[in-house]
Every structure is written in C-alpha cells, then in structure tokens.
Design an enzyme around this catalytic site. Structure first.
Site, short mmCIF file in Angstrom:
data_model
loop_
_atom_site.label_atom_id
_atom_site.label_comp_id
_atom_site.label_asym_id
_atom_site.label_seq_id
_atom_site.Cartn_x
_atom_site.Cartn_y
_atom_site.Cartn_z
N ASP A 95 74.68 39.77 88.25
CA ASP A 95 74.31 40.55 89.43
C ASP A 95 73.42 39.71 90.35
OD1 ASP A 95 74.21 42.76 91.09
OD2 ASP A 95 72.54 43.67 90.03
N HIS B 44 79.24 34.92 95.95
CA HIS B 44 80.17 34.96 94.82
C HIS B 44 80.64 33.55 94.46
CE1 HIS B 44 80.09 39.24 94.99
NE2 HIS B 44 80.75 39.32 96.13
N LEU C 235 84.13 28.80 71.14
CA LEU C 235 83.53 29.92 71.86
C LEU C 235 84.62 30.84 72.37
CD1 LEU C 235 80.94 31.19 73.23
CD2 LEU C 235 81.56 29.85 75.26
#
Length: 249
Positions: free
Chosen positions: A27, A44, A138
C-alpha cells in the site's frame, strides 16, 4: 546489499526462527506518487522495485513463501486508465522478471478471479506460471483480482458441489476440508502479515489464512519498502511470543 541490510540479516540469523510464510499488503503507491506531484501509475511502476527487493530479501533470509496482494476485486472500480496501467505493469513485470525468478528458484502462483484479466495479462500469467514451475527455494503467491470474502464463497461453493455429487457428506466438512478448497491449499498459513503505508486494516486479504498471523504495520510507503524494511519486520516478528490461544511457556 547495504551495511544496514547485512547487519539486520545477521541479527535475524542470531535471533532464530524465520517466518515460513510472509504476506504483504502493498500500500502507498498513490500517496508516494502524489508527494512527488506525479500521476498514480508512476507510483505503481516505482513499486515494482520494492517487489524485487522483497523477493530477494526473502530468498536471503530463508523465507519459504511470500504472498503479495497486487490487485483486489475492488480495484476494478478505479478509473479505467489506472486499471489499464496496472494490467500493463503486470505484463511488464512478468516479461522483465520471469526468467530471473526462475533462475533464483522462485515458483510463481497467481490467485484470484483471473477470468477478468485481459487476454494479454492472462497470457503473461500463464507464461510466468510455466516458466517458474520448477522453483523450489521460494513460493511466490501473487493475488490479482482477488477478494478474501469471494475466496471463502468460492470454497463454500466447491464444497456444496462435492456434497451434491455425493463425494462428501456435510458431517465430513471440517476446517481442514474447507482449507483444501482455498487458493492457498498448497502452502502454510502466513506467520507474518505486513501492511505498508501505515494503514491498519486487512482490506479483505486472506481472511481465513491470517487468523493467527502476527501483524506488522510499517509507515513506509510501498515504493520505498526495501530489504532493510523487510528485515526490520522479521526481527520484530522474532521477538513476538506466539501462543495460538495458549498461555506462555
């Protein structure tokens, strides 16, 4: 890696157990751009470097799973030009990062209502899934067009369909059976949930899975969230007393 990052990573290794699964609500992109008098899509785009930093930080720290909330179902209500920019960034991120993620042993999983994606975005998702399929270091969950309540409704619907087909009885439905119908059935629940930008809410993210996650609120806006910020969150987690409803031992 900076000296600060190296020091924090060394501290993590001394303190002990690393969270197996970290989830992050990314955020602050819009506010980061606004502070610089730039349009929201600029924020973004700038957030992409934070994704790279966090993935590499998790690999170095020994985290096994990373879940990133990239685009919510509610985000479809944003102005069309911003939605289009976000979809383009998804395609750009995959085009630029897929090969490197595969090289580093990262397997990418993408979850959400993917039927709403544009053909180009859907093709990019299929590509990154295929290209990183062999990763074992991962697991990276990207949540796109995702909502926690919608995921729970989807799981309930799948269970109802199994009951209707005679594959399951209502009495056989328990937490484990329900859990297997969630997007995250193949990975453990998050141990640590990080939210950046100082906001203190779940925003409809992984409502079932974060029942016992430790919460960490960072004031850092997502484009500025780097390895050091991640490691500080992990160090804080390592100092927690996780009781799961029990008393301290």
């Amino acid at each position: 890696m900076t000296d600060t990052e190296s020091d924090l990573l060394a501290r993590i290794r001394v303190l002990g157990a690393v969270p197996m699964h970290i989830a992050i609500i990314m955020d602050g992109n819009g506010r980061w751009a606004r502070e610089r008098h730039m349009p929201r899509p600029f924020g973004h785009r700038s957030g992409m470097k934070a994704v790279r930093a966090v993935v590499e930080g998790c690999l170095a720290a020994g985290v096994e799973w990373l879940s990133l909330f990239a685009f919510s179902q509610e985000n479809w209500q944003r102005p069309p030009h911003e939605v289009s920019a976000l979809m383009s960034l998804l395609e750009e991120f995959i085009a630029s990062e897929a090969s490197d993620l595969a090289r580093q042993g990262v397997q990418v999983h993408v979850h959400g209502d993917l039927d709403r994606l544009s053909p180009a975005a859907a093709s990019a998702v299929a590509r990154v899934r295929e290209e990183t399929a062999g990763g074992t270091r991962l697991g990276l969950n990207l949540f796109i067009s995702y909502g926690g309540r919608a995921e729970l409704v989807r799981a309930a619907r799948l269970l109802a369909e199994d009951v209707q087909r005679g594959l399951l009885t209502p009495d056989a439905i328990d937490e484990q059976t329900f859990r297997h119908r969630l997007y995250t059935a193949s990975c453990p629940d998050p141990d640590l949930l990080i939210r950046t930008s100082g906001e203190q809410r779940l925003s409809n993210f992984l409502l079932w899975q974060v029942a016992y996650a430790e919460l960490y609120i960072s004031s850092v806006l997502w484009p500025d969230f780097d390895r050091a910020a991640l490691y500080e969150a992990i160090c804080d987690f390592q100092r927690r007393d996780r009781r799961f409803g029990k008393v301290s031992t």
